[in-house]
Design a protein around this motif. Structure first.
Motif, PDB file in Angstrom:
ATOM      1  N   ALA A   1       0.847  -1.205   0.000  1.00  0.00           N
ATOM      2  CA  ALA A   1       0.000   0.000   0.000  1.00  0.00           C
ATOM      3  C   ALA A   1       0.873   1.242   0.000  1.00  0.00           C
TER       4      ALA A   1
ATOM      5  N   ALA B   1       0.727  -0.360 -10.903  1.00  0.00           N
ATOM      6  CA  ALA B   1      -0.637  -0.447 -11.433  1.00  0.00           C
ATOM      7  C   ALA B   1      -0.803   0.421 -12.669  1.00  0.00           C
TER       8      ALA B   1
ATOM      9  N   GLY C   1       3.399   0.328  -5.446  1.00  0.00           N
ATOM     10  CA  GLY C   1       2.293  -0.457  -5.977  1.00  0.00           C
ATOM     11  C   GLY C   1       1.444   0.332  -6.944  1.00  0.00           C
ATOM     12  N   LEU C   2       1.308   1.628  -6.691  1.00  0.00           N
ATOM     13  CA  LEU C   2       0.499   2.479  -7.570  1.00  0.00           C
ATOM     14  C   LEU C   2       1.205   2.699  -8.905  1.00  0.00           C
TER      15      LEU C   2
ATOM     16  N   ARG D   1      -3.847   0.703   4.845  1.00  0.00           N
ATOM     17  CA  ARG D   1      -2.583   1.445   4.921  1.00  0.00           C
ATOM     18  C   ARG D   1      -1.693   0.944   6.055  1.00  0.00           C
TER      19      ARG D   1
ATOM     20  N   LYS E   1      -8.025   0.917  -5.242  1.00  0.00           N
ATOM     21  CA  LYS E   1      -7.687   0.211  -4.006  1.00  0.00           C
ATOM     22  C   LYS E   1      -6.280   0.582  -3.538  1.00  0.00           C
ATOM     23  N   ARG E   2      -5.331   0.608  -4.485  1.00  0.00           N
ATOM     24  CA  ARG E   2      -3.956   0.928  -4.095  1.00  0.00           C
ATOM     25  C   ARG E   2      -3.780   2.407  -3.791  1.00  0.00           C
ATOM     26  N   SER E   3      -4.634   3.260  -4.354  1.00  0.00           N
ATOM     27  CA  SER E   3      -4.529   4.696  -4.103  1.00  0.00           C
ATOM     28  C   SER E   3      -5.162   5.073  -2.776  1.00  0.00           C
TER      29      SER E   3
END
Length: 845
Positions: A419, A427, A423-424, A611, A795-797
């Motif tokens: 998180a 994505a 990861g973002l 988070r 989800k990752r944001s």
């Protein structure tokens, strides 16, 4: 000779170059505008933080209500050599000064000199007047001049439910331009006045310190009461700034999509410029011009185009940035923290980044046309179909590369990621791989679509329909790229639209389930993302005596600091069984959860669990007025209030850990048999005696929440529109180039009897088919993008789980946008060709 031939061609085809430059300019402008808006908001926050903190190195902070003011004299007595300054902060509205929220900044004039020297750097600043005159205030000249205010003038302010008057006793006008800009959102008053205005008597927001390197912080920390701690100034600033990282990254990624669409446009134009001059270049090759010289000429033209496009894009980006900064700032204020941005800040790095992206994107887009010019054998230059033959032979390779990118992008997206921004980034990398992969498989998909439609269209439109389909397929090197550009823009519209619609429907469902009380009572708030003022405690007791009211639930909403950043803590008193059923749990939610809740356990929202990596059975460490406490987590529930997370706990447990008896809001349940509207009127009548209070039915509260939601996503809608405009110009460029190339062909058709009206039908039929294909191909890609945006990037944001809501009307709207854009883009080429004389069209040099 090569330079002269290039200049001659550009002079003869000015509109083609203009469209190419415009494509670069628009792509660069969108990226620069978003980056400038983000950078301006970030810079304004940093400037305000640095200016307000001044020379402070550390801060002493307390709990949600600050710290007792007795801590300050204790520090001065025990550590007389340590520079310390008390501060009281809050937010107010001041319509006379302009829209937005202003920060009320209470100081001790006697302690300010080492910390904020700009307060005494101008002769018009009278710090003594802050102590003598009630309601005395200092304002920045950049605020008073536009409002035509002078020392001695009165300024009304709104603080929650109360109105007060301030008198200007001095104008802040530091010589430092940076400090001058940072002071625009600041109202400086004496610390006692700030406590009185904010009804925070006896409390401080923080104590600023200038700590020498040789000073032992551990000694100072040991002397502080429980629940009060010391932290570096940079720690809180960094935590606050991290809150907006995901939001800014999302906007940047959307702006880059516009640049990618612009690359399609550049590729189209440069390819056509190569095709138009293949005969000339074949002749030059025959007389000794090398392959490298031709490729260098194409890339040089692209470089010059990129410089012109970048110059226009930077200027346009600044103009767009001035409009977008307000939307970005409003979203940050609604979701995260208050930041005042009056104008954009021209950051050199942002402009250099935009310029670099524009040049690199143009050179990359021109690389294939340069290779085309470089490797075209001289003997094939008189065969205009040779490039189309090569494109057809390349279709299997393009499809294979596209499929490989689709698989790669999908693989990246399904890999579990932490998180954080890593990861973002992964994505978005997967998202872009899928978008580019879909663009690469557009040529075979377009051929397949035309083959499917040919029999039907031939029966309906006859020869003209068959001609339109053949035109699309025979000019695949240009039509496929134009269709791909429009498909990408339209698919982004579909994907983002579905994501926003899903988010909105999820929030609506959540509000309908959560807002189950009949009436909600709260004070007016100065910031949109939280209640920063309190109700009179006597109000709840007065309302409880009404026979129409069955029960009242109290809420106390405060901000506490966690390792993941500032987080909302909500203490709930008098929770009913109906209120408990309103929560939808991801983990827990059974009788065991509520038994633990009664014993002091907490419930955390899904984003906070995401988070922090915490769940049921773990403990959450928080700093209370009694020191550090490990609170057991009894449940994880779905909540869309804040992407930073929310903590819910029993009111009794909260009051035992924090010295805070305030109430932020009330939820009222009306007895059966009573008219809710009539009860609302009575509640408003009783509440009027306790100041300005907002009394709303649950429906009004839902509507207000959705207004903030729609305002939050306004910036996304603007980016969608800009990407579609870039795609429209791209397909217009492709169609104009295509029709210019077909001048002789259309001249022959006119000579053998094709009427201007029929020519219109052929051209618009071709463009309509391209728009139809783009709309059809955009539908599956848009749905895939929606799934990625909803279930992976969101989800990752932000850590939210959304319920996918697919609106069929959105696909219809996107399809019509593609079709109308393509048809409109064909109007000018059709008009131009229909007005061209067949004799002129057939003339050959």
């Amino acid at each position: 000779m090569l330079v002269r031939s290039s200049l001659r061609w550009i002079i003869r085809h000015p509109w083609q170059m203009v469209l190419c430059v415009l494509g670069v300019a628009l792509g660069v402008a969108v990226v620069v505008a978003i980056d400038l808006a983000n950078a301006s908001a970030r810079r304004a926050f940093q400037l305000a933080g640095d200016t307000i903190a001044g020379q402070a190195t550390h801060q002493i902070i307390g709990g949600p209500t600050g710290l007792p003011e007795t801590v300050y004299p204790m520090i001065r007595r025990q550590f007389p050599a340590l520079a310390a300054a008390p501060v009281v902060e809050g937010y107010v509205n001041a319509p006379t000064l302009g829209p937005g929220v202003y920060q009320l900044f209470g100081i001790d004039p006697f302690a300010e000199a080492p910390f904020r020297p700009y307060l005494a750097s101008n002769g018009s600043v009278d710090l003594a007047a802050l102590l003598i005159k009630p309601g005395a205030a200092l304002l920045a000249r950049t605020v008073t001049e536009p409002a035509n205010l002078h020392p001695g003038d009165q300024v009304p302010i709104q603080i929650g439910a109360r109105q007060s008057m301030l008198e200007i006793v001095g104008i802040l006008d530091p010589a430092n331009e940076v400090s001058r800009r940072a002071l625009e959102g600041l109202i400086v008053v004496d610390i006692a006045s700030a406590q009185e205005l904010l009804t925070n008597t006896g409390r401080l927001s923080r104590i600023d310190l200038i700590v020498p390197e040789t000073f032992e912080l551990d000694v100072l920390a040991a002397s502080l009461p429980p629940g009060i701690t010391i932290q570096p100034v940079t720690a809180r600033t960094g935590a606050l700034q991290q809150m907006t990282d995901a939001f800014e990254l999302n906007l940047t990624a959307l702006s880059l999509l516009a640049l990618i669409v612009g690359m399609f446009l550049i590729y189209n134009t440069m390819t056509f410029s190569v095709v138009q001059r293949r005969t000339l270049w074949g002749t030059l090759r025959c007389v000794g011009v090398s392959r490298a010289q031709l490729a260098g000429l194409v890339l040089t033209e692209a470089f010059i185009i990129s410089l012109l496009g970048v110059a226009g894009g930077l200027g346009l980006g600044v103009v767009l940035g001035r409009g977008l900064v307000g939307l970005v700032t409003q979203t940050i204020n609604d979701l995260y923290f208050v930041v005042t941005v009056r104008d954009i800040q021209l950051e050199p790095f942002v402009l250099l980044k935009g310029a670099g992206l524009g040049v690199i994107a143009t050179i990359l887009a021109a690389l294939m046309p340069a290779l085309e010019a470089m490797y075209t054998p001289p003997r094939t230059v008189l065969r205009r179909s040779s490039i189309e033959d090569r494109i057809r032979r390349a279709i299997p390779r393009l499809a294979g590369a596209g499929i490989a990118l689709l698989v790669l992008g999908g693989g990246v997206l399904v890999i579990p990621m932490p998180a954080n921004t890593t990861g973002l980034y992964a994505a978005f990398g997967g998202l872009f791989a899928i978008v580019i992969g879909a663009a690469l498989i557009t040529p075979p998909a377009l051929v397949a679509l035309m083959a499917v439609m040919q029999p039907t269209l031939g029966r309906i439109s006859g020869m003209l329909g068959r001609m339109a389909i053949r035109d699309v397929v025979s000019s695949l090197s240009r039509t496929a790229v134009a269709v791909a550009a429009l498909m990408v823009a339209v698919s982004v519209t579909i994907g983002v639209g579905i994501m926003i619609g899903s988010f909105r429907q999820t929030v609506i469902n959540w509000l309908e389930q959560s807002l189950i009380a009949d009436i909600y009572v709260s004070p007016p708030s100065n910031v949109a993302n939280r209640i920063d003022t309190v109700l009179d405690p006597a109000l709840a007791a007065a309302l409880a005596t009404m026979p129409e009211i069955e029960s009242i639930t109290t809420f106390r909403s405060v901000q506490i600091d966690l390792p993941t950043g500032p987080t909302t803590l909500v203490a709930i008193g008098g929770a009913t069984e109906r209120g408990r059923r309103a929560l939808r749990f991801q983990q827990g939610g059974d009788a065991t959860t509520w038994e633990a809740w009664e014993r002091g356990a907490v419930l955390i929202s899904e984003p906070l669990a995401f988070r922090s990596g915490l769940g049921v059975g773990d403990t959450l460490t928080v700093r209370t007025d009694r020191g550090l406490r490990d609170l057991p987590i009894a449940g994880v529930y779905y909540d869309y209030t804040s992407d930073r997370g929310v903590i819910r706990m029993n009111d009794t447990a909260y009051r035992s850990l924090w010295d805070d008896q305030a109430i932020s809001s009330l939820a009222i349940y009306v007895r059966d048999g009573y008219d809710v509207e009539a009860v609302i009127d009575r509640v408003r009548t009783i509440s009027a005696a306790y100041g300005t209070v907002l009394v709303n039915a649950s429906r009004a509260l839902r509507e207000g929440t959705l207004i903030v939601f729609d305002r939050t996503f306004a910036i996304t809608s603007v980016l969608q529109l800009l990407a579609t405009i870039v795609a429209f110009i791209g397909i217009l460029s492709a169609l104009m180039a295509l029709q210019l190339e077909r001048t002789r062909e259309l001249g022959v058709l006119r000579a053998v009897g094709l009427t201007p009206a029929q020519l219109w039908g052929v051209v618009l039929g071709q463009t309509g088919l391209m728009g139809l294909a783009a709309g059809l191909l955009a539908a599956p890609l848009g749905l895939v993008l929606a799934l990625i945006l909803t279930y992976v990037i969101n989800k990752r944001s932000f850590g939210w789980t959304l319920e996918l809501a697919v609106d069929p009307a959105l696909f219809g709207q996107a399809f019509m946008v593609a079709l109308i854009a393509a048809v409109l883009a064909g109007v000018w080429p059709a008009l131009r060709m229909s007005q061209t004389s067949p004799a002129v069209a057939l003339r050959d040099e």
